[in-house]
Design a protein around this motif. Structure first.
Motif, short mmCIF file in Angstrom:
data_model
loop_
_atom_site.label_atom_id
_atom_site.label_comp_id
_atom_site.label_asym_id
_atom_site.label_seq_id
_atom_site.Cartn_x
_atom_site.Cartn_y
_atom_site.Cartn_z
N MET A 158 0.84 -1.20 0.00
CA MET A 158 0.00 0.00 0.00
C MET A 158 0.87 1.24 0.00
O MET A 158 0.84 2.04 0.91
CB MET A 158 -0.88 0.02 1.23
N LYS B 89 0.92 3.80 -2.00
CA LYS B 89 0.49 5.05 -2.64
C LYS B 89 -0.14 6.03 -1.64
O LYS B 89 -1.32 6.28 -1.64
CB LYS B 89 -0.50 4.75 -3.75
N SER B 90 0.69 6.55 -0.81
CA SER B 90 0.21 7.51 0.17
C SER B 90 0.29 8.90 -0.43
O SER B 90 1.30 9.30 -0.99
CB SER B 90 1.04 7.41 1.43
N ASP B 91 -0.79 9.63 -0.34
CA ASP B 91 -0.78 10.97 -0.94
C ASP B 91 -0.92 11.99 0.16
O ASP B 91 -1.86 12.73 0.22
CB ASP B 91 -1.92 11.10 -1.92
N SER B 92 0.00 11.95 1.09
CA SER B 92 -0.15 12.79 2.26
C SER B 92 0.23 14.24 2.00
O SER B 92 -0.49 14.97 1.36
CB SER B 92 0.62 12.20 3.42
N PHE B 93 1.35 14.65 2.50
CA PHE B 93 1.67 16.07 2.47
C PHE B 93 2.84 16.45 1.57
O PHE B 93 3.34 17.53 1.67
CB PHE B 93 1.98 16.55 3.89
N LYS C 10 3.36 17.54 -1.24
CA LYS C 10 3.32 18.72 -2.10
C LYS C 10 3.78 19.99 -1.37
O LYS C 10 4.11 20.96 -1.99
CB LYS C 10 1.90 18.93 -2.63
N VAL C 11 3.79 19.91 -0.08
CA VAL C 11 4.13 21.10 0.70
C VAL C 11 5.53 21.60 0.37
O VAL C 11 5.78 22.78 0.35
CB VAL C 11 3.99 20.80 2.21
N ALA D 110 4.82 21.55 13.05
CA ALA D 110 3.56 22.18 13.48
C ALA D 110 3.21 21.63 14.86
O ALA D 110 3.49 20.48 15.16
CB ALA D 110 2.45 21.87 12.49
N ARG E 206 0.71 17.89 16.39
CA ARG E 206 0.42 16.90 15.35
C ARG E 206 1.28 15.65 15.46
O ARG E 206 0.89 14.58 15.00
CB ARG E 206 0.71 17.49 13.97
N CYS E 207 2.48 15.81 15.99
CA CYS E 207 3.45 14.72 15.93
C CYS E 207 3.09 13.63 16.92
O CYS E 207 2.71 13.89 18.06
CB CYS E 207 4.83 15.25 16.24
N PRO F 4 3.91 11.02 7.88
CA PRO F 4 2.54 10.64 7.50
C PRO F 4 1.48 11.60 8.02
O PRO F 4 0.31 11.44 7.70
CB PRO F 4 2.38 9.25 8.12
N ARG F 5 1.88 12.58 8.81
CA ARG F 5 0.85 13.41 9.47
C ARG F 5 0.99 14.90 9.23
O ARG F 5 0.43 15.70 9.95
CB ARG F 5 0.88 13.13 10.96
N GLY F 6 1.79 15.27 8.24
CA GLY F 6 1.88 16.68 7.91
C GLY F 6 2.41 17.54 9.03
O GLY F 6 2.01 18.69 9.19
N HIS G 90 7.10 21.23 8.01
CA HIS G 90 6.94 22.19 6.92
C HIS G 90 8.24 22.92 6.72
O HIS G 90 9.05 23.04 7.62
CB HIS G 90 5.83 23.19 7.24
N GLY H 209 -4.06 4.16 2.59
CA GLY H 209 -3.16 4.99 1.80
C GLY H 209 -3.66 6.42 1.58
O GLY H 209 -2.95 7.24 1.03
N THR I 45 -4.55 9.96 3.15
CA THR I 45 -4.37 10.72 4.38
C THR I 45 -5.70 11.39 4.74
O THR I 45 -6.38 11.92 3.87
CB THR I 45 -3.26 11.75 4.22
#
Ligand SMILES: Cc1cc2nc3c(=O)[nH]c(=O)nc-3n(C[C@H](O)[C@H](O)[C@H](O)COP(=O)(O)OP(=O)(O)OC[C@H]3O[C@@H](n4cnc5c(N)ncnc54)[C@H](O)[C@@H]3O)c2cc1C
Lengths: 87, 441
Positions: free
Chosen positions: A1, A3-7, A9-10, A25, A28-29, A71-73, A76, B326, B328
């Motif tokens: 699995m 294909k994680s599309d998390s963060f 792009k930041v 941030a 969140r951690c 995995p949790r954004g 940054h 997968g 988020t």
């Protein structure tokens, strides 16, 4: 699995290679340590997130690997102002 | 010299010790725990199971941290609390007397209430020992059955699938996690699971675990179907560990009831973390949560109050970011949910507050796997769910946590003639100028 599309792009690679540092941030951690595990030069990024401090180590390549993997954004990229301090 | 005893070495207990040491340098602090592995990242267990991190990554405290904290450890289980005598009994390990005591004993996975549930190969994901056992079982297993709901059931499903185990995920109802997700969101997750090769069984209830020579061999469903498996992973909820509190006469409901100082109903006894039930101003209810950061904040606040340094714990709108098949997903505040037969209580990484339906208007925006759901109140945003693209994760966390007055955009939001995401993002930029440097693109 994978294909994680998390963060991711930041921060693109170009962006992180500019002058700046990685900032966690608040609240969140969850200390999984994926960031530290994947840092190519072994910075304990997770530690910074625990303490709520930016990664201001001179060795940091700002490669963005930790930002991408978190995995949790939590992480940054923050650009530095030319006259010091962060934006 | 003040004597502090903390039961539990999870994040709540350790944070309390930190707070005590920071305010009372001469304090005598004793940490009691029955977990031989001490203090580690419990949420990280999911990533250890999926193989994304090695086990040693789970321990966040180094030797120097413990030296600085300067605490005494007592290994063993606390068996009885006698608040009148200020005494804690530890069974064979003796007893401790205290001036102030903290219960940071956490929660425990609810056991599966069917015949055969004690067979070897029935697994839960609570502790490092559980995770290690799951990894060992997965090495030998060809197929597994997962039952339950919420975040943990998917962490189990995905973790086992990542270890090349064929997974059957049984749902008692007709969709995944109705307590928190709406139907579209459930379907998005289910679709990804199926794409990843997970066998989803809807409207399927496990009634018996079948064994061979003491080990799990199959499960039987209500309809009489037999699904062979070498491993059964269970995540049907968690319950606060209330034995000590109840026997000592502390006021409890689903958790130990605490006030804003994290004090229990009994003098000099405090509670924090997964075992505590705290007041949530957003819903006006005393809620249970199984969340790492609130446990940390509660522990710290409890520690300060134990030293006499009065401080209030302000419960923030419940928040978590997680990965579901997968995708988020950020969940904040109160969303309102439907009946969920897969969970007896909340699972790990969750909050009861999410299920609460507050008076508000729900708005949606969906594009491919990206979904945004907002609950709009009279003056503020009450809840949000962000699935897929996470651009709005931090903006919504801040808008809801800060209870930002949304009057300037409320009508426009409800008219929905501008895309929701743009409207929210621009409004956040305007109201939270400090954070603007964080965003790129
Ligand atoms: C698999 C998994 C995934 C999770 N995912 C998330 C997530 O996505 N996001 C999030 O925010 N949170 C998540 N969590 C939840 C988070 O880890 C918990 O909320 C947090 O760890 C609670 O900390 P605590 O200190 O209250 O309790 P715990 O960490 O449970 O610590 C309790 C301690 O008390 C000890 N103890 C209990 N009773 C006794 C006794 N009688 N005598 C002696 N010792 C005793 C236990 O051994 C343990 O060491 C997850 C947890 C797990 C397990």
């Amino acid at each position: 699995m994978g294909k994680s599309d998390s963060f991711p792009k930041v921060a693109s690679r170009q962006e992180v290679l500019a002058a700046g540092h990685i900032v966690p941030a608040e609240g969140r951690c969850i200390q999984c340590g994926i960031c530290s595990f994947n840092c190519p030069i072994g910075i304990d990024v997770r530690r910074h997130a625990w303490l709520g401090e930016p990664v201001v180590e001179a060795h940091c390549l700002t490669c963005g690997e930790c930002v991408r993997r978190c995995p949790r954004g939590v992480l940054h990229f923050e650009q530095l102002k030319i006259f010091g301090g962060s934006s | 010299m003040n004597r502090y005893v903390i039961v539990g070495t999870g994040v709540a207990g350790v944070s309390a010790a930190q707070a005590i040491r920071a305010t009372d340098p001469a304090a005598e602090i004793t940490l009691v725990s029955e977990d031989p592995h001490g203090f580690y990242s419990r949420p990280g267990l999911a990533y250890y199971l999926s193989g994304e991190i090695p086990d040693k990554q789970l321990w966040l405290y180094a030797k120097e941290d413990w030296q600085r904290l300067n605490v005494r450890f007592v290994a063993g289980r606390a068996t009885r609390l006698l608040p009148g005598e200020h005494r804690l009994e530890l069974g064979p390990a003796g007893a401790l007397t205290y001036d102030r005591l903290l219960l940071a004993v956490g929660a425990k996975a609810v056991r599966l209430p069917v015949p055969g549930a004690d067979l070897d190969g029935v697994a839960y994901l609570d502790t490092f020992e559980d995770a290690r056992r799951l990894v060992a079982l997965a090495r030998r297993a060809r197929s597994a059955v997962v039952v339950g709901g919420g975040i943990t059931s998917l962490e189990l499903t995905e973790g086992l699938a990542a270890r090349k185990v064929r997974v059957h995920y049984l749902l008692r109802g007709d969709r995944y996690w109705p307590a928190v997700l709406d139907e579209t969101e459930s379907r998005l997750v289910e679709h990804r699971l199926v794409e990843d090769g997970v066998h989803l069984h809807y409207n399927t209830e496990l009634v018996e675990v079948l064994g061979r020579r003491g080990r799990v061999a199959a499960i039987r469903t209500e309809k009489g179907e037999i699904i062979p498996c070498d491993l059964l992973a269970v995540a049907i909820g968690t319950r606060a560990r209330l034995e000590l509190a109840q026997q000592a006469g502390l006021e409890t409901q689903r958790g130990i009831l605490v006030n804003e100082q994290m004090a229990s109903s009994v003098p000099d006894v405090f509670a924090a973390g997964d075992c505590a039930q705290v007041f949530d101003p957003l819903t006006g209810q005393w809620v249970m949560e199984t969340l790492w950061n609130p446990a940390r904040w509660q522990g710290y606040a409890a520690g300060l109050n134990m030293t006499g340094y009065e401080t209030k714990y302000h419960h923030r709108p419940s928040f978590n970011v997680t990965r579901l098949a997968g995708l988020t997903v950020t969940i904040i505040g109160s969303l309102g949910g439907s009946r969920d037969d897969d969970l007896l209580t909340i699972a790990r990484g969750e909050s009861e507050a999410w299920r609460f339906g507050l008076e508000g208007v729900t708005l949606y925006q969906t594009a491919d796997v990206n979904r945004l759901r907002l609950v709009v109140g009279q003056k503020t945003l009450l809840g949000a769910l962000v699935m897929g693209d996470q651009t709005l994760s931090i903006p919504l966390q801040e808008l809801i946590t800060d209870q930002t007055d949304i009057t300037p955009i409320r009508e426009q939001l409800l008219r929905a003639d501008v895309p929701l995401d743009k409207l929210i993002f621009n409004f956040w930029q305007a109201t939270h100028p400090r954070q603007r440097g964080d965003q790129h693109g």
